[in-house]
Write a protein that holds these residues in place. Structure first.
Motif, PDB file in Angstrom:
ATOM      1  N   MET A  19       0.845  -1.193   0.000  1.00 43.37           N
ATOM      2  CA  MET A  19       0.000   0.000   0.000  1.00 43.37           C
ATOM      3  C   MET A  19       0.882   1.246   0.000  1.00 43.37           C
ATOM      4  O   MET A  19       1.781   1.378   0.825  1.00 43.37           O
ATOM      5  N   LEU A  20       0.607   2.171  -0.920  1.00 47.93           N
ATOM      6  CA  LEU A  20       1.437   3.355  -1.069  1.00 47.93           C
ATOM      7  C   LEU A  20       1.142   4.401  -0.002  1.00 47.93           C
ATOM      8  O   LEU A  20       0.011   4.545   0.470  1.00 47.93           O
ATOM      9  N   ASN A  21       2.181   5.137   0.373  1.00 42.18           N
ATOM     10  CA  ASN A  21       1.999   6.264   1.291  1.00 42.18           C
ATOM     11  C   ASN A  21       1.372   7.444   0.549  1.00 42.18           C
ATOM     12  O   ASN A  21       1.571   7.615  -0.657  1.00 42.18           O
ATOM     13  N   THR A  22       0.636   8.244   1.285  1.00 40.44           N
ATOM     14  CA  THR A  22      -0.041   9.400   0.687  1.00 40.44           C
ATOM     15  C   THR A  22       0.586  10.724   1.083  1.00 40.44           C
ATOM     16  O   THR A  22       0.234  11.766   0.541  1.00 40.44           O
ATOM     17  N   GLY A  23       1.492  10.706   2.065  1.00 42.38           N
ATOM     18  CA  GLY A  23       2.108  11.939   2.543  1.00 42.38           C
ATOM     19  C   GLY A  23       1.312  12.633   3.631  1.00 42.38           C
ATOM     20  O   GLY A  23       1.722  13.685   4.129  1.00 42.38           O
ATOM     21  N   LYS A  24       0.199  12.038   4.056  1.00 44.89           N
ATOM     22  CA  LYS A  24      -0.672  12.698   5.039  1.00 44.89           C
ATOM     23  C   LYS A  24      -0.085  12.761   6.445  1.00 44.89           C
ATOM     24  O   LYS A  24      -0.547  13.528   7.280  1.00 44.89           O
ATOM     25  N   LEU A  25       0.951  11.966   6.704  1.00 48.79           N
ATOM     26  CA  LEU A  25       1.578  12.000   8.036  1.00 48.79           C
ATOM     27  C   LEU A  25       2.874  12.816   8.031  1.00 48.79           C
ATOM     28  O   LEU A  25       3.620  12.799   9.019  1.00 48.79           O
ATOM     29  N   ALA A  26       3.128  13.527   6.967  1.00 44.65           N
ATOM     30  CA  ALA A  26       4.339  14.361   6.892  1.00 44.65           C
ATOM     31  C   ALA A  26       4.342  15.390   8.016  1.00 44.65           C
ATOM     32  O   ALA A  26       3.375  16.125   8.212  1.00 44.65           O
ATOM     33  N   GLY A  27       5.424  15.411   8.780  1.00 45.30           N
ATOM     34  CA  GLY A  27       5.571  16.380   9.848  1.00 45.30           C
ATOM     35  C   GLY A  27       4.826  16.054  11.117  1.00 45.30           C
ATOM     36  O   GLY A  27       4.987  16.754  12.137  1.00 45.30           O
ATOM     37  N   LYS A  28       4.004  15.006  11.124  1.00 45.66           N
ATOM     38  CA  LYS A  28       3.268  14.630  12.331  1.00 45.66           C
ATOM     39  C   LYS A  28       4.229  14.045  13.371  1.00 45.66           C
ATOM     40  O   LYS A  28       5.188  13.343  13.031  1.00 45.66           O
ATOM     41  N   VAL A  29       3.930  14.333  14.630  1.00 46.40           N
ATOM     42  CA  VAL A  29       4.751  13.816  15.734  1.00 46.40           C
ATOM     43  C   VAL A  29       4.033  12.610  16.329  1.00 46.40           C
ATOM     44  O   VAL A  29       2.893  12.711  16.790  1.00 46.40           O
ATOM     45  N   ILE A  30       4.720  11.471  16.323  1.00 46.01           N
ATOM     46  CA  ILE A  30       4.120  10.207  16.761  1.00 46.01           C
ATOM     47  C   ILE A  30       4.934   9.630  17.910  1.00 46.01           C
ATOM     48  O   ILE A  30       6.156   9.501  17.816  1.00 46.01           O
ATOM     49  N   TYR A  31       4.242   9.275  18.981  1.00 43.97           N
ATOM     50  CA  TYR A  31       4.862   8.663  20.158  1.00 43.97           C
ATOM     51  C   TYR A  31       4.435   7.195  20.179  1.00 43.97           C
ATOM     52  O   TYR A  31       3.250   6.881  20.309  1.00 43.97           O
ATOM     53  N   VAL A  32       5.416   6.262  20.032  1.00 47.06           N
ATOM     54  CA  VAL A  32       5.128   4.832  19.933  1.00 47.06           C
ATOM     55  C   VAL A  32       5.748   4.089  21.107  1.00 47.06           C
ATOM     56  O   VAL A  32       6.961   4.188  21.332  1.00 47.06           O
ATOM     57  N   THR A  33       4.937   3.332  21.832  1.00 42.98           N
ATOM     58  CA  THR A  33       5.490   2.504  22.907  1.00 42.98           C
ATOM     59  C   THR A  33       5.811   1.113  22.355  1.00 42.98           C
ATOM     60  O   THR A  33       5.125   0.610  21.462  1.00 42.98           O
ATOM     61  N   GLY A  34       6.856   0.504  22.883  1.00 45.03           N
ATOM     62  CA  GLY A  34       7.239  -0.832  22.432  1.00 45.03           C
ATOM     63  C   GLY A  34       7.604  -0.864  20.971  1.00 45.03           C
ATOM     64  O   GLY A  34       7.296  -1.834  20.272  1.00 45.03           O
ATOM     65  N   GLY A  35       8.279   0.158  20.486  1.00 45.92           N
ATOM     66  CA  GLY A  35       8.554   0.267  19.057  1.00 45.92           C
ATOM     67  C   GLY A  35       9.956  -0.107  18.644  1.00 45.92           C
ATOM     68  O   GLY A  35      10.381   0.254  17.548  1.00 45.92           O
ATOM     69  N   SER A  36      10.680  -0.827  19.470  1.00 39.58           N
ATOM     70  CA  SER A  36      12.058  -1.177  19.101  1.00 39.58           C
ATOM     71  C   SER A  36      12.123  -2.331  18.108  1.00 39.58           C
ATOM     72  O   SER A  36      13.154  -2.577  17.496  1.00 39.58           O
ATOM     73  N   ARG A  37      11.002  -3.040  17.936  1.00 39.61           N
ATOM     74  CA  ARG A  37      10.954  -4.164  16.986  1.00 39.61           C
ATOM     75  C   ARG A  37       9.500  -4.479  16.676  1.00 39.61           C
ATOM     76  O   ARG A  37       8.578  -3.886  17.213  1.00 39.61           O
ATOM     77  N   GLY A  38       9.287  -5.408  15.761  1.00 45.12           N
ATOM     78  CA  GLY A  38       7.971  -5.962  15.524  1.00 45.12           C
ATOM     79  C   GLY A  38       6.951  -4.987  14.968  1.00 45.12           C
ATOM     80  O   GLY A  38       7.257  -4.117  14.147  1.00 45.12           O
ATOM     81  N   ILE A  39       5.720  -5.123  15.424  1.00 45.75           N
ATOM     82  CA  ILE A  39       4.594  -4.351  14.899  1.00 45.75           C
ATOM     83  C   ILE A  39       4.781  -2.859  15.144  1.00 45.75           C
ATOM     84  O   ILE A  39       4.537  -2.037  14.255  1.00 45.75           O
ATOM     85  N   GLY A  40       5.219  -2.489  16.347  1.00 44.62           N
ATOM     86  CA  GLY A  40       5.411  -1.077  16.662  1.00 44.62           C
ATOM     87  C   GLY A  40       6.415  -0.418  15.735  1.00 44.62           C
ATOM     88  O   GLY A  40       6.194   0.696  15.245  1.00 44.62           O
ATOM     89  N   LEU A  41       7.520  -1.110  15.474  1.00 44.05           N
ATOM     90  CA  LEU A  41       8.545  -0.565  14.582  1.00 44.05           C
ATOM     91  C   LEU A  41       8.014  -0.484  13.153  1.00 44.05           C
ATOM     92  O   LEU A  41       8.284   0.497  12.440  1.00 44.05           O
ATOM     93  N   ALA A  42       7.273  -1.482  12.705  1.00 45.68           N
ATOM     94  CA  ALA A  42       6.715  -1.470  11.353  1.00 45.68           C
ATOM     95  C   ALA A  42       5.786  -0.274  11.161  1.00 45.68           C
ATOM     96  O   ALA A  42       5.805   0.389  10.119  1.00 45.68           O
ATOM     97  N   MET A  43       4.967   0.018  12.167  1.00 44.92           N
ATOM     98  CA  MET A  43       4.077   1.176  12.092  1.00 44.92           C
ATOM     99  C   MET A  43       4.879   2.474  12.027  1.00 44.92           C
ATOM    100  O   MET A  43       4.539   3.396  11.285  1.00 44.92           O
ATOM    101  N   ALA A  44       5.951   2.532  12.816  1.00 43.74           N
ATOM    102  CA  ALA A  44       6.790   3.729  12.839  1.00 43.74           C
ATOM    103  C   ALA A  44       7.476   3.943  11.488  1.00 43.74           C
ATOM    104  O   ALA A  44       7.532   5.072  10.976  1.00 43.74           O
ATOM    105  N   ILE A  45       7.999   2.899  10.901  1.00 42.88           N
ATOM    106  CA  ILE A  45       8.686   3.012   9.608  1.00 42.88           C
ATOM    107  C   ILE A  45       7.708   3.426   8.511  1.00 42.88           C
ATOM    108  O   ILE A  45       8.044   4.238   7.634  1.00 42.88           O
ATOM    109  N   LYS A  46       6.491   2.878   8.557  1.00 41.24           N
ATOM    110  CA  LYS A  46       5.481   3.266   7.570  1.00 41.24           C
ATOM    111  C   LYS A  46       5.216   4.771   7.644  1.00 41.24           C
ATOM    112  O   LYS A  46       5.150   5.454   6.612  1.00 41.24           O
ATOM    113  N   ALA A  47       5.066   5.299   8.846  1.00 38.85           N
ATOM    114  CA  ALA A  47       4.833   6.741   9.021  1.00 38.85           C
ATOM    115  C   ALA A  47       6.068   7.545   8.636  1.00 38.85           C
ATOM    116  O   ALA A  47       5.969   8.652   8.088  1.00 38.85           O
TER     117      ALA A  47
END
Length: 442
Positions: free
Chosen positions: A1-29
């Protein structure tokens, strides 16, 4: 699924994001150019699990985002508050919170220590509540600036079906606590324009922790990769926070709503089959497609015949299954599995064992001669037959309440891998569905 750019510049705080699902969500953003705080405990490499907050930060920056690694134990209010303030100082605010940190122990009441109980409840329920509470003032500021603030919890839809509680009530309570935060906070924050939603996977997701538990390719064939959760989270976080709130989303459903129909790209094993995917916990609808439904209907007659007359100890259809197993025992199988399994048949009060730890292996009626089993399965005759006929996976039976498992979950998954190999080497007795079944069960 392609990115749309809608999260450009947004500040995201992710818990448990050093690996796995949390990291995947962070990389997508990060591919949109988001600014991401990684709040997790793993500052030093884990001996068995890859990834730290620092390697996660490098991955985020490589994807095009900005990263702030924060050493945070979500049980510690002071560490959470400090990391929130550091995030605001570094990036100017907070627009999105992803509560991904979680602890799991799939154990019954007697087997769950209070230390484990407290760990799950302080990380899952309390941690989610506390992170959301500490970030709330900044999310309100984000709403006032029209920046579409969201809270997204990695937690399941609420369901009061007893099967989701009976085998691991402590874990279910802790995960449902996260979901109850969604239920309550969505209504509480609605007036502020802050969305609060949950996301949950339709099938098991392949993470490093899952691989360590399941033992490689065998479990990988039954899982999707983390990209499906990341893509679904991206869709949720780019929806209007004032109108899309209070939803318990399932990853596949979210993507179907966006017009996606081909999910093969998300297979953890690219050469695997979607029909082999294992449903995740807490979802009441387990149909993974018409093919599986057909198989389920075809097994009903088998189940009826298997339960029609309870077998005596050491006789009947279960004995025939063990005779078939005995013919496949080998030192190689023992070496690869290295476990002793006990089976308690609930509807006829018989006990059986499968010793794959000693010699060339052994099996039969009664308790294992070598001592205590590594895993004990409690199941009725019909579902026992389905498991060894390849018509229901032990993990699926466990998740749907058809099977109780006490002991080492990793060894339980090893048994599933062994059964798959055995089924591939058997001659088939059924022509309708190409699944091996003992003749006495037909």
């Amino acid at each position: 699924m392609l990115n749309t750019g809608k999260l450009a510049g947004k500040v995201i705080y992710v818990t448990g994001g050093s690996r796995g699902i949390g990291l995947a969500m962070a990389i997508k953003a990060a591919k949109d150019g988001a600014k991401i705080a990684i709040a997790a405990k793993t500052a030093d490499p884990h001996p068995k699990l890859p990834g730290t907050i620092y390697t996660a930060a490098k991955d985020i920056e490589a994807a095009g985002g900005q990263a702030l690694p924060c050493i945070v134990d979500v049980r510690d209010e002071g560490q959470i508050q400090q990391s929130i303030e550091e995030t605001v100082k570094a990036f100017g605010g907070i627009d999105i919170v992803i509560n991904n940190a979680s602890a799991i122990s799939l154990t019954g009441t007697q087997e769950t220590s209070m230390k484990t109980y407290d760990l799950m409840h302080t990380i899952n329920t309390r941690g989610t509540y506390l992170v959301s509470k500490c970030a709330l003032p900044y999310l309100k500021e984000s709403a006032m600036k029209g920046r579409n603030p969201h809270i997204l919890n990695n937690s399941p839809p609420l369901s009061m079906q007893p099967r989701w509680f009976q085998n691991h009530v402590a874990y279910t309570m802790a995960k449902y606590g996260m979901s109850m935060c969604v239920l309550g906070m969505a209504e509480e924050f609605k007036k502020d324009g802050i969305a609060v939603n949950a996301i949950w996977p339709r099938t098991a997701i392949m993470t490093a922790a899952m691989e360590m538990l399941g033992g490689g390719k065998g479990i990988r064939d039954q899982c999707r990769n983390t990209d499906i959760m990341a893509d679904a989270a991206y869709v949720i976080l780019t929806r209007d926070s004032r109108t899309f709130t209070g939803n318990f989303c399932v990853d596949e459903q979210v993507l179907r709503e966006e017009g996606m129909n081909d999910f093969k790209q998300y297979l953890a094993n690219p050469e695997g089959k979607e029909s082999d995917l294992m449903p995740d916990f807490f979802l009441d609808d387990f149909s993974l497609g018409a093919q599986q439904e057909v198989v389920n209907r075809q097994t009903e007659q088998v189940a009826a015949k298997a339960t029609a007359a309870p077998a005596a100890q050491g006789s009947g259809p279960i004995q025939e299954v063990f005779k078939q197993i005995e013919g496949h025992l080998s030192e190689e199988m023992v070496k690869k599995t290295n476990a002793v399994f006990a089976f308690s048949i609930s509807d006829d009060n018989t006990e059986w064992y499968l010793d794959l730890k000693n010699g060339a292996g052994s099996c039969g009626a009664g308790k294992p001669a070598s001592g205590k089993a590594d895993v004990t399965f409690t199941v009725n005759t019909a579902n026992f037959g389905k498991m060894f006929a390849g018509k229901i996976k032990p993990t699926t039976a466990f998740m749907t309440g058809k099977l109780k498992i006490a002991g080492n979950m990793g060894k339980a998954m090893a048994l599933e891998k062994m059964m798959v190999k055995m089924q591939k080497g058997r001659s088939y007795h059924t022509s309708t569905n190409n699944i091996w079944t003992p003749k006495s069960m037909l």
